[in-house]
Every structure is written in structure tokens, then in C-alpha cells.
Design a protein around this motif. Structure first.
Motif, PDB file in Angstrom:
ATOM      1  N   ASN A   1      -7.375  -3.705 -16.327  1.00 56.75           N
ATOM      2  CA  ASN A   1      -6.210  -4.534 -16.622  1.00 56.75           C
ATOM      3  C   ASN A   1      -5.182  -4.333 -15.514  1.00 56.75           C
ATOM      4  O   ASN A   1      -4.567  -3.276 -15.419  1.00 56.75           O
ATOM      5  N   ILE A   2      -5.008  -5.341 -14.673  1.00 61.05           N
ATOM      6  CA  ILE A   2      -4.026  -5.258 -13.587  1.00 61.05           C
ATOM      7  C   ILE A   2      -3.006  -6.385 -13.708  1.00 61.05           C
ATOM      8  O   ILE A   2      -2.366  -6.756 -12.718  1.00 61.05           O
ATOM      9  N   SER A   3      -2.866  -6.912 -14.933  1.00 61.75           N
ATOM     10  CA  SER A   3      -1.921  -8.014 -15.134  1.00 61.75           C
ATOM     11  C   SER A   3      -0.482  -7.580 -14.887  1.00 61.75           C
ATOM     12  O   SER A   3       0.366  -8.393 -14.522  1.00 61.75           O
ATOM     13  N   ASN A   4      -0.200  -6.287 -15.096  1.00 65.21           N
ATOM     14  CA  ASN A   4       1.148  -5.761 -14.860  1.00 65.21           C
ATOM     15  C   ASN A   4       1.222  -4.913 -13.597  1.00 65.21           C
ATOM     16  O   ASN A   4       2.087  -4.046 -13.471  1.00 65.21           O
ATOM     17  N   GLY A   5       0.293  -5.140 -12.681  1.00 64.01           N
ATOM     18  CA  GLY A   5       0.267  -4.353 -11.458  1.00 64.01           C
ATOM     19  C   GLY A   5      -0.910  -3.396 -11.439  1.00 64.01           C
ATOM     20  O   GLY A   5      -1.558  -3.133 -12.455  1.00 64.01           O
ATOM     21  N   LEU A   6      -1.187  -2.874 -10.261  1.00 65.57           N
ATOM     22  CA  LEU A   6      -2.333  -1.989 -10.062  1.00 65.57           C
ATOM     23  C   LEU A   6      -1.939  -0.544 -10.346  1.00 65.57           C
ATOM     24  O   LEU A   6      -1.071   0.017  -9.676  1.00 65.57           O
ATOM     25  N   ASP A   7      -2.579   0.059 -11.332  1.00 69.79           N
ATOM     26  CA  ASP A   7      -2.352   1.471 -11.643  1.00 69.79           C
ATOM     27  C   ASP A   7      -3.250   2.323 -10.744  1.00 69.79           C
ATOM     28  O   ASP A   7      -4.392   1.961 -10.459  1.00 69.79           O
ATOM     29  N   ASN A   8      -2.758   3.464 -10.329  1.00 66.87           N
ATOM     30  CA  ASN A   8      -3.552   4.322  -9.454  1.00 66.87           C
ATOM     31  C   ASN A   8      -4.854   4.778 -10.110  1.00 66.87           C
ATOM     32  O   ASN A   8      -5.867   4.976  -9.429  1.00 66.87           O
ATOM     33  N   GLU A   9      -4.845   4.943 -11.440  1.00 70.55           N
ATOM     34  CA  GLU A   9      -6.061   5.362 -12.131  1.00 70.55           C
ATOM     35  C   GLU A   9      -7.161   4.320 -12.003  1.00 70.55           C
ATOM     36  O   GLU A   9      -8.348   4.662 -12.060  1.00 70.55           O
TER      37      GLU A   9
ATOM     38  N   VAL B   1       0.841  -1.210   0.000  1.00 72.20           N
ATOM     39  CA  VAL B   1       0.000   0.000   0.000  1.00 72.20           C
ATOM     40  C   VAL B   1       0.868   1.249   0.000  1.00 72.20           C
ATOM     41  O   VAL B   1       0.609   2.209  -0.745  1.00 72.20           O
ATOM     42  N   VAL B   2       1.933   1.248   0.840  1.00 71.53           N
ATOM     43  CA  VAL B   2       2.843   2.400   0.865  1.00 71.53           C
ATOM     44  C   VAL B   2       3.533   2.559  -0.483  1.00 71.53           C
ATOM     45  O   VAL B   2       3.664   3.666  -1.011  1.00 71.53           O
ATOM     46  N   GLY B   3       3.963   1.453  -1.072  1.00 76.00           N
ATOM     47  CA  GLY B   3       4.636   1.511  -2.364  1.00 76.00           C
ATOM     48  C   GLY B   3       3.725   1.883  -3.512  1.00 76.00           C
ATOM     49  O   GLY B   3       4.192   2.335  -4.564  1.00 76.00           O
TER      50      GLY B   3
ATOM     51  N   ALA C   1      -5.938  -6.953  -3.228  1.00 75.02           N
ATOM     52  CA  ALA C   1      -5.862  -6.646  -1.797  1.00 75.02           C
ATOM     53  C   ALA C   1      -5.530  -5.172  -1.562  1.00 75.02           C
ATOM     54  O   ALA C   1      -6.099  -4.530  -0.669  1.00 75.02           O
ATOM     55  N   VAL C   2      -4.607  -4.617  -2.355  1.00 76.51           N
ATOM     56  CA  VAL C   2      -4.277  -3.190  -2.228  1.00 76.51           C
ATOM     57  C   VAL C   2      -5.490  -2.339  -2.563  1.00 76.51           C
ATOM     58  O   VAL C   2      -5.796  -1.355  -1.870  1.00 76.51           O
TER      59      VAL C   2
END
Length: 573
Positions: free
Chosen positions: A549-557, A299-301, A383-384
Motif C-alpha cells: 500500500n503506497i497510496s499515502n507514500g512509500l514506507d521504508n518497510e 530519494v534524499v527525503g 520511481a524512488v
């Protein structure tokens, strides 16, 4: 707000205005726009006619009104089943047949709604002008197809073709009139009768295709080249076999024979092994602490703006409420207690009182997470997202629950074995033991549920997914609450899936139950249902849904857009 965002919001507003008129014209409250396409009962209303295929960014208000009214007329005056039954197999003929049917329904615009007729005629004439000046009608094939479209429109509406094309198509019209004259007369005569109109439309479609075919033979082309030329030439007019672009794959679904034969009644073979558990009780305490520490680091990251998230959620969920009064105001209701000050000071203006309003959370949000095995790949990102949303909602005073659903075993578990021992009775319905998990209950704050949310990291909690019953379970928990607004958000990466149930019934049994459950909740209107598709478009099940699409990680948008979804007027843009 940037120009693209402003244009997108403007387009959304125009679509909302237009779809309101479409609902009024058709009497169908299930119509809505998403991704600039008109949808009816979670299925897009397909557009094949060339004058209705306009890119969203090129649609003016006039264009959108014409397209919207044309589609509404198609829904009112065209029988979908009859059209599917009578349309030809050959692709070029099929597309021509579709165009002729669209022109028929547009000619039936009721005289009691003159604006509707004006809108659809203006759309066709605007397209005709664009096609004419583009040069696409300069070839012999383009001219033939353009001429047929103009003649049919003119005959059905009893109106002249637009002036610029009159002389341009005259020679071609004179040449084909003896061939298609009978079909044209039949189209005009039977325009009020779809069944009577169809044979003449088929005849005309065949004649046009034959003309294209004969032109290829005259030039010495073989059959394969002729077919290719026909398709390529026809694409000038009809965007041959072009499908609407999709940014995300759409969830596959279909009709279930077993569900239909049971009168759309969902069956459960046994509930003996079904359980509802608190998620944190299924993870060792030390491991749960490790999971929570890892989630805190993620979450911090993530580095999202909590202030921005709070603003978005406030705009979506908080409502004004009267909380006392303000005195000494310069407008409002006269405060009798301050009239004496007016006598002492005639210039005094602060004599009024107003209601004091504060933003207040009068809603509940339930986040329902698909805990099927395929979701394990997205555990950290989900989870984030959940932790960020719940923490922000909690600080605003919004009641939240975080729930999850899976099965107690693979391939049916104990329920399947029970079915086998009973001699495999046919159509048993749901054939697995379901497990519903509570990661955070409504009575807990975010701080109290930190460990429960971290239990999402436990990989062996993920098995198969039976979505329909999970939605019913989550909705039933919400019905016991007294918040006036209740929102259920389902986060999933696919269709309902349980191997044993699928084998014992059929492929779409669970799909049909989920669709029925969501539709019932939407019709009831007490609970709003949203779908967040992880790498998948869930519009087959949820009317209001977002594919991410969060296959490459969660974008803030993604976090911010999910927050925007909670606004009652949110629509995909």
C-alpha cells in the motif's frame, strides 16, 4: 528480532514443512502456503469445516499438521467438480454438506500412512474438546449440531466419540437416531464412493436443517426469524459464510471463452505498429534533467537505510565463491610447504590451508513496470523504489534491467483501425499497438541510467497495459544472459487491460494469457517470477507476490520487504 517477527518466521517454517508433506501426499507440486492459507495453482484451498478453521496465531505444530493433512486428503479423494455439482443451494445445508464431505475424506486416510490418520483424528478430537468446554453446545441448537458432527465422525471412522461427550450427547443421539439412521448407514456404506455418498449427505443436511426449522416453528417464530436463527445457530459450528480476511483486494480474474476455444493459443492481430524504445529518448533533455533533480530530492527525503538495504540484498542474492586460498590456518588441509616449521617448532599449529570464499553476485534482476494510466498516481513512489533498488544492486555487482510496458495508443490505436478496415474478423486476439520501454539496460550501471529511470515521471508515457507479452519480452531478454540465477519482478497495480482487445474478444482474454505465461516460466524453472501488487493482491497471476500500500507514500518497510522478496526462500508472512 522482535517476538512477532520471530513468531511469524517460525510459522512460515512450519508451513513449509507441512506443505512438503502435502505435496508428497497429493503428488501436486503446485501447492504452497501464503498468508497462512494453502494455495493450489494460484487459488486458495477453501476451508469450511469447523475443526479446520483455526486462527494462524493459535496454530501449534500438531494443529497445523492436522489441518494440512486434512486438506491434502480433500484434494486427493474429493472431486471438486462433482462436489460443486451436487452441493445444495440453501446456505446452511451447503455448509453441512461440506462438513460431511470433509469427514468422509478424512476417514479415507490410507493405512500405509498411519501418521496422516493420527493427525486428522487428533485435530477433530481437539476441536471437539474445545467446542465442548466452550459452552457452545449448551444450547439446544448447539447440542443438536455438535451431536450430528460427533455421530457422523464416529460412524465413518468406526471409533467411539471422545469420552467427555459420550454421556453429554446420549439423550440427543437417542432422539434423532430414528430420523437420521438411514442416512448414517448410507454414509458409512458409500464412504469410498463420492457420487454414492452425496445423496445421503444431502438427505442428512436437509434433515438437520428441517430440525432447526421445526424448532423455530415450535417457538412461534415466523419464517424470516427461523432462517436467521438457523444461520446464527449454525455459525456456532461452521462460522457461517465467514470468508478469509484480506488485507488487500484481490485482482479479479476468470476464464476466457475465446482463449479456451482457440486451444489456449494467444493471438496477435498485427505486430506492425509494435515498438521497443529507450525511455529517455521520449523526453526532452531539459525536462529529463528536471525529473532527475526531483527524483534525487525524493530519494534524499525518503531517508531509508542504504546499509540495511544492502544487507538484505546481500543475504538474498550473493552466493559464496572460491577465490584463492588461505594459508597459515589452524585447521583445514595440511600445507606441505610448512611441514619444515613443524620440525623446528613441534608446538606450531598453523600448518593448514583453506579455500578462501568471497560473496559474489551471480544473478540478474529485471524490474518490469506496468506503465498503464492507473499507475500514474504512484509514479513518484515507484520511481524512488526502483532507484533505491537499482543503486544498491549495482553496488553489489548484480546485473539489473528496468523495463516498462504500455500501449502506443488508446482503445486499440492503429491496430484497431486496421481491424475495422478488414471487416472486423471475430476473435482477433490482441488488438492494440504495444510499446516496450527500456529505462535501464543490462549493460548500463546505475549512474549511466539515472536519466533513463527519471523518465518514469513523464505522465503521457502511461496508457494501457498488456502484461502477458511484456513478461514474455522481459524473460526473452533474460534468456540471452549467462547468469545462473535470473529474477523477474513485475510491479503492477491491476489486471491486464486494453479496451479494444476486451471488446473484440472477452473480458479475461489478456488475463488468461498472463496467467499462462507466468505458469510456463515457473514450470520451466530458469527464471523466477515475482509480482509486486500496488494496492492489489496479484496472487491470481503470480505464485510469489507481495501486495503493498503506497497510496499515502512509500514506507521504508516496503523497500525492505521488496528486497527480502528476492531471497529464493521468501514467502509472504
Amino acid at each position: 528480532m522482535t517476538d512477532p517477527v520471530r513468531m511469524s518466521r517460525r510459522q512460515q517454517q512450519l508451513e513449509e514443512l507441512c506443505v512438503a508433506s502435502a505435496r508428497a501426499l497429493t503428488g501436486d507440486s503446485g501447492l504452497y502456503y501464503r498468508n497462512s492459507m494453502l494455495y493450489r495453482d494460484n487459488a486458495p484451498v477453501r476451508v469450511r469445516a469447523p475443526h479446520l478453521r483455526v486462527k494462524p496465531e493459535q496454530r501449534s505444530l500438531s494443529t497445523l499438521r492436522g489441518i494440512n493433512d486434512a486438506l491434502a486428503l480433500r484434494l486427493v479423494y474429493s472431486d471438486t467438480a462433482l462436489f460443486a455439482q451436487t452441493q445444495p443451494e440453501e446456505p446452511v445445508q451447503r455448509l453441512m454438506f461440506d462438513l460431511l464431505e470433509q469427514l468422509r475424506v478424512e476417514a479415507l486416510a490410507p493405512s500405509s500412512l498411519p501418521g496422516t490418520g493420527v493427525n486428522v483424528r487428533r485435530r477433530f478430537l481437539d476441536w471437539s474438546h474445545e467446542f465442548y468446554v466452550s459452552g457452545l453446545a449448551d444450547s439446544a441448537l448447539g447440542l443438536l449440531l455438535f451431536t450430528v458432527a460427533q455421530i457422523v465422525w464416529s460412524r465413518l471412522n468406526a471409533l467411539p466419540v471422545f469420552p467427555e461427550a459420550e454421556d453429554f450427547i446420549e439423550a440427543t443421539r437417542a432422539g434423532i437416531a430414528p430420523v437420521i439412521g438411514g442416512a448414517l448407514a448410507g454414509l458409512r456404506r458409500h464412504r469410498h464412493d463420492q457420487a454414492g455418498y452425496a445423496p445421503y449427505a444431502l438427505e442428512l443436511a436437509k434433515l438437520v436443517y428441517q430440525s432447526v426449522h421445526d424448532a423455530g416453528k415450535a417457538e412461534g417464530d415466523d419464517d424470516q426469524v427461523q432462517a436467521s436463527n438457523a444461520n446464527n445457530g449454525f455459525s456456532l459450528l461452521l462460522d457461517f459464510e465467514e470468508e478469509e480476511p484480506q488485507t488487500m483486494p484481490q485482482a479479479p480474474s476468470g476464464a476466457s471463452r475465446v482463449f479456451r476455444e482457440s486451444d489456449n493459443i494467444y493471438r496477435v492481430y498485427t505486430t506492425q505498429f509494435d515498438v521497443e524504445v529507450d525511455a529517455y529518448t521520449q523526453v526532452r533533455l531539459e525536462l529529463l534533467r528536471e525529473y532527475r533533480d526531483e527524483l534525487d530530492r525524493l530519494v534524499v527525503g525518503q531517508g531509508y537505510s542504504r546499509a540495511r538495504l544492502l544487507r538484505l540484498l546481500s543475504a538474498s542474492l550473493l552466493a559464496p565463491r572460491v577465490d584463492g586460498r588461505l594459508y597459515g590456518e589452524e585447521e583445514g588441509l595440511i600445507d606441505g610447504r610448512r611441514l619444515a616449521s613443524l620440525v623446528a617448532s613441534p608446538a606450531e599449529r598453523r600448518l593448514f590451508t583453506l579455500d578462501r570464499t568471497v560473496l559474489h553476485a551471480q544473478c540478474m534482476v529485471t524490474l518490469l513496470i506496468d506503465c498503464s494510466a492507473s499507475m500514474k498516481a504512484h509514479t513518484h513512489s515507484v520511481a524512488v523504489l526502483i532507484d533505491a533498488l537499482v543503486r544498491a544492486l549495482d553496488s553489489l555487482g548484480v546485473v539489473t534491467e528496468v523495463l516498462g510496458f504500455t500501449t502506443g495508443g488508446w482503445n486499440g490505436g492503429r491496430a484497431y483501425k486496421e481491424w475495422l478496415r478488414s471487416g472486423r474478423p471475430p476473435a482477433p486476439g490482441r488488438l492494440n499497438e504495444i510499446t516496450h520501454r527500456v529505462f535501464k539496460s543490462a549493460g548500463q550501471s546505475w549512474r549511466q541510467s539515472r536519466s533513463g529511470i527519471a523518465a518514469l515521471f513523464k505522465p503521457d508515457l502511461f496508457r494501457e497495459g498488456i502484461d502477458g507479452e511484456a513478461v514474455q519480452w522481459a524473460a526473452e531478454r533474460m534468456r540471452g544472459r549467462d547468469e545462473p540465477r535470473r529474477v523477474l519482478m513485475v510491479i503492477s497495480d491491476g489486471c491486464p487491460m486494453d479496451g479494444a482487445t476486451t471488446v473484440a474478444n472477452d473480458e479475461f482474454y489478456l488475463d488468461n494469457h498472463l496467467r499462462q505465461t507466468v505458469q510456463n516460466l515457473e514450470q520451466e524453472g530458469r527464471i523466477e517470477v515475482l509480482g509486486v501488487g500496488v494496492g492489489l493482491d496479484l496472487s491470481a497471476f503470480y505464485r510469489r507476490c507481495l501486495a503493498v500500500n503506497i497510496s499515502n507514500g512509500l514506507d521504508n518497510e516496503v523497500i525492505y520487504e521488496v528486497a527480502r522478496m528476492l531471497h529464493p526462500r521468501w514467502r509472504p508472512v
